[in-house]
Write a protein that holds these residues in place. Sequence first.
Motif, PDB file in Angstrom:
ATOM      1  N   THR A  34      -8.199  -9.930  16.649  1.00  0.00           N
ATOM      2  CA  THR A  34      -9.645  -9.840  16.498  1.00  0.00           C
ATOM      3  C   THR A  34      -9.987  -8.744  15.506  1.00  0.00           C
ATOM      4  OG1 THR A  34     -11.734  -9.627  17.688  1.00  0.00           O
ATOM      5  CG2 THR A  34      -9.951  -8.211  18.419  1.00  0.00           C
ATOM      6  N   LYS A  35     -11.091  -8.900  14.820  1.00  0.00           N
ATOM      7  CA  LYS A  35     -11.591  -7.832  13.953  1.00  0.00           C
ATOM      8  C   LYS A  35     -12.273  -6.820  14.852  1.00  0.00           C
ATOM      9  CE  LYS A  35     -12.337 -10.693   9.920  1.00  0.00           C
ATOM     10  NZ  LYS A  35     -13.312 -11.183   8.952  1.00  0.00           N
ATOM     11  N   ALA A  36     -11.796  -5.582  14.843  1.00  0.00           N
ATOM     12  CA  ALA A  36     -12.381  -4.556  15.712  1.00  0.00           C
ATOM     13  C   ALA A  36     -11.994  -3.175  15.216  1.00  0.00           C
ATOM     14  CB  ALA A  36     -11.882  -4.741  17.142  1.00  0.00           C
ATOM     15  N   HIS A  37     -12.797  -2.202  15.626  1.00  0.00           N
ATOM     16  CA  HIS A  37     -12.476  -0.803  15.343  1.00  0.00           C
ATOM     17  C   HIS A  37     -11.682  -0.190  16.488  1.00  0.00           C
ATOM     18  CE1 HIS A  37     -14.842  -0.678  11.703  1.00  0.00           C
ATOM     19  NE2 HIS A  37     -15.832  -1.260  12.352  1.00  0.00           N
ATOM     20  N   GLU A  38     -11.959  -0.665  17.734  1.00  0.00           N
ATOM     21  CA  GLU A  38     -11.183  -0.201  18.881  1.00  0.00           C
ATOM     22  C   GLU A  38     -11.164  -1.274  19.957  1.00  0.00           C
ATOM     23  OE1 GLU A  38     -12.829   3.403  20.471  1.00  0.00           O
ATOM     24  OE2 GLU A  38     -14.543   2.389  21.323  1.00  0.00           O
ATOM     25  N   VAL A  39     -10.031  -1.336  20.645  1.00  0.00           N
ATOM     26  CA  VAL A  39      -9.834  -2.311  21.715  1.00  0.00           C
ATOM     27  C   VAL A  39      -9.251  -1.581  22.915  1.00  0.00           C
ATOM     28  CG1 VAL A  39      -8.560  -4.377  22.441  1.00  0.00           C
ATOM     29  CG2 VAL A  39      -9.475  -4.226  20.108  1.00  0.00           C
ATOM     30  N   TYR A  40      -9.846  -1.812  24.082  1.00  0.00           N
ATOM     31  CA  TYR A  40      -9.329  -1.272  25.344  1.00  0.00           C
ATOM     32  C   TYR A  40      -8.971  -2.432  26.259  1.00  0.00           C
ATOM     33  CZ  TYR A  40     -10.650   3.458  24.142  1.00  0.00           C
ATOM     34  OH  TYR A  40     -10.732   4.686  23.527  1.00  0.00           O
ATOM     35  N   PHE A  41      -7.920  -2.237  27.033  1.00  0.00           N
ATOM     36  CA  PHE A  41      -7.399  -3.224  27.968  1.00  0.00           C
ATOM     37  C   PHE A  41      -7.616  -2.698  29.381  1.00  0.00           C
ATOM     38  CE2 PHE A  41      -3.678  -4.729  30.426  1.00  0.00           C
ATOM     39  CZ  PHE A  41      -3.756  -6.093  30.207  1.00  0.00           C
ATOM     40  N   PHE A  42      -8.158  -3.526  30.263  1.00  0.00           N
ATOM     41  CA  PHE A  42      -8.406  -3.150  31.654  1.00  0.00           C
ATOM     42  C   PHE A  42      -7.665  -4.142  32.540  1.00  0.00           C
ATOM     43  CE2 PHE A  42     -11.907  -1.662  29.174  1.00  0.00           C
ATOM     44  CZ  PHE A  42     -12.349  -0.503  29.775  1.00  0.00           C
ATOM     45  N   SER A  43      -6.890  -3.657  33.521  1.00  0.00           N
ATOM     46  CA  SER A  43      -6.152  -4.576  34.387  1.00  0.00           C
ATOM     47  C   SER A  43      -6.129  -4.099  35.827  1.00  0.00           C
ATOM     48  CB  SER A  43      -4.722  -4.760  33.879  1.00  0.00           C
ATOM     49  OG  SER A  43      -3.911  -3.676  34.253  1.00  0.00           O
ATOM     50  N   GLN A  56      -1.603  -3.099  15.681  1.00  0.00           N
ATOM     51  CA  GLN A  56      -0.363  -3.488  15.022  1.00  0.00           C
ATOM     52  C   GLN A  56      -0.559  -3.754  13.533  1.00  0.00           C
ATOM     53  OE1 GLN A  56       1.385  -2.498  17.945  1.00  0.00           O
ATOM     54  NE2 GLN A  56       2.805  -3.697  16.784  1.00  0.00           N
ATOM     55  N   SER A  57      -1.688  -4.313  13.196  1.00  0.00           N
ATOM     56  CA  SER A  57      -2.058  -4.576  11.811  1.00  0.00           C
ATOM     57  C   SER A  57      -3.583  -4.619  11.767  1.00  0.00           C
ATOM     58  CB  SER A  57      -1.438  -5.895  11.318  1.00  0.00           C
ATOM     59  OG  SER A  57      -1.945  -6.984  12.040  1.00  0.00           O
ATOM     60  N   LYS A  58      -4.133  -5.016  10.638  1.00  0.00           N
ATOM     61  CA  LYS A  58      -5.582  -4.962  10.465  1.00  0.00           C
ATOM     62  C   LYS A  58      -6.355  -5.607  11.621  1.00  0.00           C
ATOM     63  CE  LYS A  58      -9.231  -6.054   7.213  1.00  0.00           C
ATOM     64  NZ  LYS A  58      -9.577  -6.670   5.939  1.00  0.00           N
ATOM     65  N   ASN A  59      -5.942  -6.789  12.052  1.00  0.00           N
ATOM     66  CA  ASN A  59      -6.679  -7.513  13.091  1.00  0.00           C
ATOM     67  C   ASN A  59      -5.824  -7.857  14.306  1.00  0.00           C
ATOM     68  OD1 ASN A  59      -9.011  -7.566  11.481  1.00  0.00           O
ATOM     69  ND2 ASN A  59      -8.305  -9.394  10.425  1.00  0.00           N
ATOM     70  N   TYR A  75     -10.696  -7.333  28.238  1.00  0.00           N
ATOM     71  CA  TYR A  75     -10.733  -6.360  27.143  1.00  0.00           C
ATOM     72  C   TYR A  75     -12.148  -5.820  26.969  1.00  0.00           C
ATOM     73  CZ  TYR A  75      -6.372  -8.538  25.562  1.00  0.00           C
ATOM     74  OH  TYR A  75      -5.100  -9.019  25.484  1.00  0.00           O
ATOM     75  N   ARG A  76     -12.223  -4.665  26.337  1.00  0.00           N
ATOM     76  CA  ARG A  76     -13.478  -4.165  25.786  1.00  0.00           C
ATOM     77  C   ARG A  76     -13.226  -3.987  24.292  1.00  0.00           C
ATOM     78  NH1 ARG A  76     -15.156   1.098  28.220  1.00  0.00           N
ATOM     79  NH2 ARG A  76     -14.009   1.985  26.505  1.00  0.00           N
ATOM     80  N   VAL A  77     -13.921  -4.755  23.490  1.00  0.00           N
ATOM     81  CA  VAL A  77     -13.747  -4.758  22.038  1.00  0.00           C
ATOM     82  C   VAL A  77     -15.000  -4.169  21.409  1.00  0.00           C
ATOM     83  CG1 VAL A  77     -13.401  -6.203  20.000  1.00  0.00           C
ATOM     84  CG2 VAL A  77     -12.227  -6.774  22.147  1.00  0.00           C
ATOM     85  N   ASP A  78     -14.828  -3.035  20.747  1.00  0.00           N
ATOM     86  CA  ASP A  78     -15.958  -2.334  20.114  1.00  0.00           C
ATOM     87  C   ASP A  78     -17.131  -2.169  21.087  1.00  0.00           C
ATOM     88  OD1 ASP A  78     -14.533  -1.997  17.782  1.00  0.00           O
ATOM     89  OD2 ASP A  78     -15.446  -3.711  16.763  1.00  0.00           O
ATOM     90  N   GLY A  79     -16.807  -1.789  22.322  1.00  0.00           N
ATOM     91  CA  GLY A  79     -17.834  -1.491  23.307  1.00  0.00           C
ATOM     92  C   GLY A  79     -18.346  -2.675  24.110  1.00  0.00           C
ATOM     93  N   ARG A  80     -17.901  -3.887  23.798  1.00  0.00           N
ATOM     94  CA  ARG A  80     -18.375  -5.079  24.504  1.00  0.00           C
ATOM     95  C   ARG A  80     -17.236  -5.712  25.297  1.00  0.00           C
ATOM     96  NH1 ARG A  80     -22.740  -8.486  21.383  1.00  0.00           N
ATOM     97  NH2 ARG A  80     -24.157  -6.778  20.922  1.00  0.00           N
TER      98      ARG A  80
END
Length: 106
Positions: A34-43, A56-59, A75-80
Motif C-alpha cells: 500500500t502507499k503509506a507513510h506509516e503502517v501499524y499492525f494490531f493483533s 521493505q520498499s516504497k509500497n 492495520y492502521r495505515v496513515d492513521g486510518r
Amino acid sequence: MKKLWTIAAVLLLTGCASHYYRVSGNSADIFLRTKAHEVYFFSSLDNYQPQKACQQSKNLWRVTVPDKTEFSYFYRVDGRIFLPTECRYTEYDDFGSKNCIYAPIP
C-alpha cells in the motif's frame, strides 16, 4: 516436500494480492502492499498493542508473527483503520468492525 506444498498453497491463495503471507520456520511474514507513510499492525497476540510495520520498499510493509498460532488482526495505515480485502477469514469484533484471522496451514 511439505514446505513446497505450503509455498504453493500460499501462492495459490494469495495470487498477486496486495496482502500475503510468507512462512519460514516458526514464523510468518505478513506483507501489505500500500502507499503509506506509516503502517501499524494490531493483533490479538499481544492484546492489540500497536506494532510498527517495517517498510521493505516504497509500497511494501512487513510484520513478523509466530506461524503456529491462530490470531486476529488489522492495520492502521496513515492513521486510518484498514482491513485488506484479501483476508481469507474474517470475524467481527466487539465493536462491530471486522478483523482478519491468520490461520496456520497444518
